[in-house]
Motif scaffolding. Structure first.
Motif, PDB file in Angstrom:
ATOM      1  N   PHE A 163       0.814  -1.223   0.000  1.00 52.60           N
ATOM      2  CA  PHE A 163       0.000   0.000   0.000  1.00 52.60           C
ATOM      3  C   PHE A 163       0.849   1.276   0.000  1.00 52.60           C
ATOM      4  CE2 PHE A 163      -1.981   3.564   2.151  1.00 52.60           C
ATOM      5  CZ  PHE A 163      -3.087   3.761   1.345  1.00 52.60           C
ATOM      6  N   ASP A 164       1.798   1.371   0.940  1.00 51.63           N
ATOM      7  CA  ASP A 164       2.565   2.619   1.075  1.00 51.63           C
ATOM      8  C   ASP A 164       3.342   2.948  -0.198  1.00 51.63           C
ATOM      9  OD1 ASP A 164       1.652   2.942   3.640  1.00 51.63           O
ATOM     10  OD2 ASP A 164       3.372   1.945   4.568  1.00 51.63           O
ATOM     11  N   GLU A 165       3.894   1.902  -0.797  1.00 47.21           N
ATOM     12  CA  GLU A 165       4.695   2.102  -2.000  1.00 47.21           C
ATOM     13  C   GLU A 165       3.823   2.541  -3.170  1.00 47.21           C
ATOM     14  OE1 GLU A 165       7.201  -1.377  -2.114  1.00 47.21           O
ATOM     15  OE2 GLU A 165       8.108  -0.623  -3.980  1.00 47.21           O
ATOM     16  N   VAL A 166       2.664   1.874  -3.325  1.00 44.48           N
ATOM     17  CA  VAL A 166       1.759   2.218  -4.436  1.00 44.48           C
ATOM     18  C   VAL A 166       1.295   3.662  -4.273  1.00 44.48           C
ATOM     19  CG1 VAL A 166      -0.481   1.713  -5.507  1.00 44.48           C
ATOM     20  CG2 VAL A 166       1.001  -0.165  -4.812  1.00 44.48           C
ATOM     21  N   LYS A 167       0.941   4.026  -3.061  1.00 44.20           N
ATOM     22  CA  LYS A 167       0.451   5.390  -2.799  1.00 44.20           C
ATOM     23  C   LYS A 167       1.540   6.430  -3.099  1.00 44.20           C
ATOM     24  CE  LYS A 167      -1.261   8.382   0.857  1.00 44.20           C
ATOM     25  NZ  LYS A 167      -1.970   8.521   2.114  1.00 44.20           N
ATOM     26  N   GLN A 168       2.705   6.168  -2.573  1.00 44.83           N
ATOM     27  CA  GLN A 168       3.819   7.092  -2.755  1.00 44.83           C
ATOM     28  C   GLN A 168       4.162   7.257  -4.242  1.00 44.83           C
ATOM     29  OE1 GLN A 168       7.204   5.635  -0.659  1.00 44.83           O
ATOM     30  NE2 GLN A 168       8.286   7.586  -0.739  1.00 44.83           N
ATOM     31  N   ASN A 169       4.188   6.132  -4.973  1.00 48.86           N
ATOM     32  CA  ASN A 169       4.530   6.204  -6.391  1.00 48.86           C
ATOM     33  C   ASN A 169       3.436   6.901  -7.201  1.00 48.86           C
ATOM     34  OD1 ASN A 169       6.921   5.031  -5.848  1.00 48.86           O
ATOM     35  ND2 ASN A 169       6.360   2.979  -6.544  1.00 48.86           N
ATOM     36  N   ALA A 170       2.179   6.745  -6.786  1.00 47.54           N
ATOM     37  CA  ALA A 170       1.079   7.442  -7.470  1.00 47.54           C
ATOM     38  C   ALA A 170       1.258   8.955  -7.326  1.00 47.54           C
ATOM     39  CB  ALA A 170      -0.261   7.009  -6.878  1.00 47.54           C
ATOM     40  N   ILE A 171       1.605   9.384  -6.130  1.00 49.33           N
ATOM     41  CA  ILE A 171       1.772  10.820  -5.876  1.00 49.33           C
ATOM     42  C   ILE A 171       3.006  11.344  -6.617  1.00 49.33           C
ATOM     43  CG2 ILE A 171       2.243  12.530  -4.045  1.00 49.33           C
ATOM     44  CD1 ILE A 171       0.333  10.715  -2.258  1.00 49.33           C
ATOM     45  N   GLN A 172       4.048  10.527  -6.635  1.00 48.23           N
ATOM     46  CA  GLN A 172       5.254  10.934  -7.371  1.00 48.23           C
ATOM     47  C   GLN A 172       4.986  11.054  -8.869  1.00 48.23           C
ATOM     48  OE1 GLN A 172       8.692   8.407  -6.543  1.00 48.23           O
ATOM     49  NE2 GLN A 172       9.038   9.789  -4.819  1.00 48.23           N
ATOM     50  N   GLY A 192       2.365  12.168 -10.119  1.00 52.56           N
ATOM     51  CA  GLY A 192       1.557  13.371 -10.399  1.00 52.56           C
ATOM     52  C   GLY A 192       0.163  13.371  -9.821  1.00 52.56           C
ATOM     53  N   ALA A 193      -0.217  12.296  -9.106  1.00 57.32           N
ATOM     54  CA  ALA A 193      -1.577  12.264  -8.536  1.00 57.32           C
ATOM     55  C   ALA A 193      -1.737  13.359  -7.484  1.00 57.32           C
ATOM     56  CB  ALA A 193      -1.851  10.903  -7.907  1.00 57.32           C
ATOM     57  N   LEU A 194      -2.972  13.864  -7.362  1.00 58.12           N
ATOM     58  CA  LEU A 194      -3.285  14.866  -6.335  1.00 58.12           C
ATOM     59  C   LEU A 194      -3.238  14.230  -4.956  1.00 58.12           C
ATOM     60  CD1 LEU A 194      -6.412  16.371  -8.124  1.00 58.12           C
ATOM     61  CD2 LEU A 194      -4.168  17.456  -7.947  1.00 58.12           C
ATOM     62  N   GLY A 195      -3.577  12.940  -4.914  1.00 58.58           N
ATOM     63  CA  GLY A 195      -3.581  12.203  -3.651  1.00 58.58           C
ATOM     64  C   GLY A 195      -4.005  10.778  -3.930  1.00 58.58           C
ATOM     65  N   ALA A 196      -3.861   9.915  -2.949  1.00 58.55           N
ATOM     66  CA  ALA A 196      -4.237   8.510  -3.119  1.00 58.55           C
ATOM     67  C   ALA A 196      -4.628   7.944  -1.765  1.00 58.55           C
ATOM     68  CB  ALA A 196      -3.069   7.713  -3.710  1.00 58.55           C
ATOM     69  N   THR A 202       4.573  -0.788  -9.774  1.00 58.61           N
ATOM     70  CA  THR A 202       4.859  -1.114  -8.369  1.00 58.61           C
ATOM     71  C   THR A 202       4.395  -2.539  -8.067  1.00 58.61           C
ATOM     72  OG1 THR A 202       4.386   1.201  -7.917  1.00 58.61           O
ATOM     73  CG2 THR A 202       4.657  -0.232  -6.018  1.00 58.61           C
ATOM     74  N   TYR A 203       3.186  -2.877  -8.499  1.00 59.32           N
ATOM     75  CA  TYR A 203       2.696  -4.243  -8.235  1.00 59.32           C
ATOM     76  C   TYR A 203       3.431  -5.294  -9.074  1.00 59.32           C
ATOM     77  CZ  TYR A 203      -0.921  -3.350  -4.777  1.00 59.32           C
ATOM     78  OH  TYR A 203      -1.577  -3.043  -3.612  1.00 59.32           O
ATOM     79  N   GLN A 204       3.816  -4.896 -10.318  1.00 61.83           N
ATOM     80  CA  GLN A 204       4.613  -5.850 -11.121  1.00 61.83           C
ATOM     81  C   GLN A 204       5.908  -6.195 -10.389  1.00 61.83           C
ATOM     82  OE1 GLN A 204       4.699  -3.564 -14.679  1.00 61.83           O
ATOM     83  NE2 GLN A 204       2.832  -4.492 -15.481  1.00 61.83           N
ATOM     84  N   ASN A 205       6.564  -5.156  -9.856  1.00 63.83           N
ATOM     85  CA  ASN A 205       7.831  -5.372  -9.129  1.00 63.83           C
ATOM     86  C   ASN A 205       7.629  -6.219  -7.882  1.00 63.83           C
ATOM     87  OD1 ASN A 205       9.150  -3.881 -11.015  1.00 63.83           O
ATOM     88  ND2 ASN A 205       9.097  -1.975  -9.831  1.00 63.83           N
ATOM     89  N   LEU A 206       6.443  -6.125  -7.289  1.00 62.22           N
ATOM     90  CA  LEU A 206       6.167  -6.910  -6.079  1.00 62.22           C
ATOM     91  C   LEU A 206       5.595  -8.292  -6.414  1.00 62.22           C
ATOM     92  CD1 LEU A 206       4.532  -4.078  -3.907  1.00 62.22           C
ATOM     93  CD2 LEU A 206       6.738  -5.163  -3.474  1.00 62.22           C
ATOM     94  N   ASN A 207       5.466  -8.573  -7.735  1.00 60.62           N
ATOM     95  CA  ASN A 207       4.890  -9.845  -8.197  1.00 60.62           C
ATOM     96  C   ASN A 207       3.474 -10.074  -7.705  1.00 60.62           C
ATOM     97  OD1 ASN A 207       6.516 -11.246  -9.953  1.00 60.62           O
ATOM     98  ND2 ASN A 207       7.999 -11.661  -8.307  1.00 60.62           N
ATOM     99  N   ILE A 208       2.699  -9.010  -7.702  1.00 62.46           N
ATOM    100  CA  ILE A 208       1.297  -9.127  -7.280  1.00 62.46           C
ATOM    101  C   ILE A 208       0.419  -8.848  -8.505  1.00 62.46           C
ATOM    102  CG2 ILE A 208      -0.500  -8.044  -5.844  1.00 62.46           C
ATOM    103  CD1 ILE A 208       1.796  -7.475  -3.796  1.00 62.46           C
ATOM    104  N   ASP A 209      -0.502  -9.772  -8.791  1.00 64.24           N
ATOM    105  CA  ASP A 209      -1.422  -9.568  -9.922  1.00 64.24           C
ATOM    106  C   ASP A 209      -2.415  -8.461  -9.591  1.00 64.24           C
ATOM    107  OD1 ASP A 209      -0.237 -11.535 -11.391  1.00 64.24           O
ATOM    108  OD2 ASP A 209      -1.624 -13.103 -10.715  1.00 64.24           O
ATOM    109  N   PHE A 210      -2.863  -7.767 -10.608  1.00 67.19           N
ATOM    110  CA  PHE A 210      -3.765  -6.633 -10.358  1.00 67.19           C
ATOM    111  C   PHE A 210      -4.633  -6.351 -11.584  1.00 67.19           C
ATOM    112  CE2 PHE A 210       0.136  -5.187 -12.282  1.00 67.19           C
ATOM    113  CZ  PHE A 210      -0.305  -4.364 -13.297  1.00 67.19           C
ATOM    114  N   ASP A 211      -5.707  -5.584 -11.374  1.00 64.13           N
ATOM    115  CA  ASP A 211      -6.504  -4.948 -12.443  1.00 64.13           C
ATOM    116  C   ASP A 211      -6.350  -3.461 -12.237  1.00 64.13           C
ATOM    117  OD1 ASP A 211      -7.736  -7.227 -13.422  1.00 64.13           O
ATOM    118  OD2 ASP A 211      -9.439  -7.054 -12.021  1.00 64.13           O
TER     119      ASP A 211
END
Ligand code: HSE
Length: 306
Positions: free
Chosen positions: A239-248, A250-254, A283-292
């Motif tokens: 969670f923390d990594e995905v959120k941080q990378n989203a903001i980096q 350009g996201a307004l927030g996550a 981020t999820y690819q690097n963590l080997n977690i499947d996602f939509d």
């Protein structure tokens, strides 16, 4: 008109600082449903595709929402419901809400609108009660009214539709695990400190104000959850990594979408929302977690006829 094929949208509840009171409606993710009048009275669920869900009316969120409406109608009408699920159960983007909201919305249209939006929300909340043990309205209200909705009060139900700035886009990523809303609610504390509630109230007021004035900077500063996210984020891998990378990116927030495990981000402009989607995905690819992953404008109308 005896039959309607409709789109029942996915939704993001809470939107960080608005636990149980704020939600927004998505446009590019949602279920399809067919609701038709039948000669016999009562409710029948004839078909469900895409998910294993009960056809028994009393055990199905769409069924109980429909029954709540029938009870109020006090007449001999009957309806048959087909549900074609595209939203995964337990994904955190309002899967049960879409089924319940779509059903009551379509029935109301077929009956030539005897009920207003608040009454429809109350019927659909019966579905949420069955699904999660709590009749929260922050998914069903945006699914029915569209845009952002604020539940100003639950008793009596008082729902306010908040304007959505034109360039606001949502990105939602769903790591392929299931988190039950009831489990995600059981990790919450029943009381909070005055200090935390001051921070949360300030941000919620700021977010509402930012939405009214299309102040993207203010929206960004306000997308913070002091109360629920710290307790729930541990249930969501990365969670923390995905959120941080989203903001980096350009996201307004996550933050956590509804009760998770989906993570949402809001961005100004579609191009940024797509860049954010790419960064969250990597981020999820690097963590080997499947996602939509989904990118969507804010759906200002809610349920609609297909
Ligand atoms: N407000 C609810 C919760 C939404 O966070 O538990 C569930 O989708």
């Amino acid at each position: 008109m005896n039959e309607l094929k409709i789109f029942a949208p996915a939704t993001i509840a809470n939107v960080s600082c608005g636990f149980d009171v704020l939600g927004l409606c998505l446009d590019t993710v949602g279920d399809e449903m067919i609701v038709r009048k039948i000669p016999e009275s009562g409710i029948r669920i004839s078909k469900i595709t895409g998910q294993h869900l009960p056809l028994e009316v009393e055990k199905n969120v769409a069924g109980v929402a429909a029954l709540a409406m029938l009870e109020r109608l006090n007449s001999e009408v009957g309806f048959e419901i087909e549900i074609h699920k595209k939203i995964k159960a337990g994904s955190g983007i309002g899967s049960s809400a879409a089924s319940a909201a779509g059903t009551v919305w379509a029935m109301n249209e077929l009956l030539e609108r005897p009920f207003d939006a608040t009454e429809l929300v109350a019927f659909a909340m019966k579905g949420e009660l069955l699904a999660s043990g709590t009749a929260h309205a922050d998914n069903v209200a945006p699914a029915l009214l569209g845009g952002f909705t604020l539940i100003r009060s639950y008793e009596p139900l008082d729902i306010i539709k908040i304007p959505s700035p034109d360039q606001l886009y949502a990105t939602v990523i769903h790591p392929q695990i299931e988190v039950k809303t009831s489990d995600a609610r059981s990790v919450l504390k029943q009381s909070i400190s005055l200090q935390k509630s001051i921070v949360q109230i300030g941000n919620l007021g700021g977010l509402i104000s930012g939405l009214y004035t299309a102040d993207y900077n203010l929206i960004s500063r306000s997308l913070h959850d002091e109360i629920v996210e710290p307790l729930r984020s541990i249930l969501i891998p990365g969670f923390d990594e995905v959120k941080q990378n989203a903001i980096q990116a350009g996201a307004l927030g996550a933050g956590i979408s509804g009760s998770g495990p989906s993570i949402f981000a809001l961005s100004k402009g579609k191009a940024t929302a797509e860049k954010v989607a790419k960064s969250m995905s990597e981020t999820y690819q690097n963590l080997n977690i499947d996602f939509d992953v989904h990118v969507s404008n804010i759906n200002t109308k809610g349920c609609r006829i297909l």
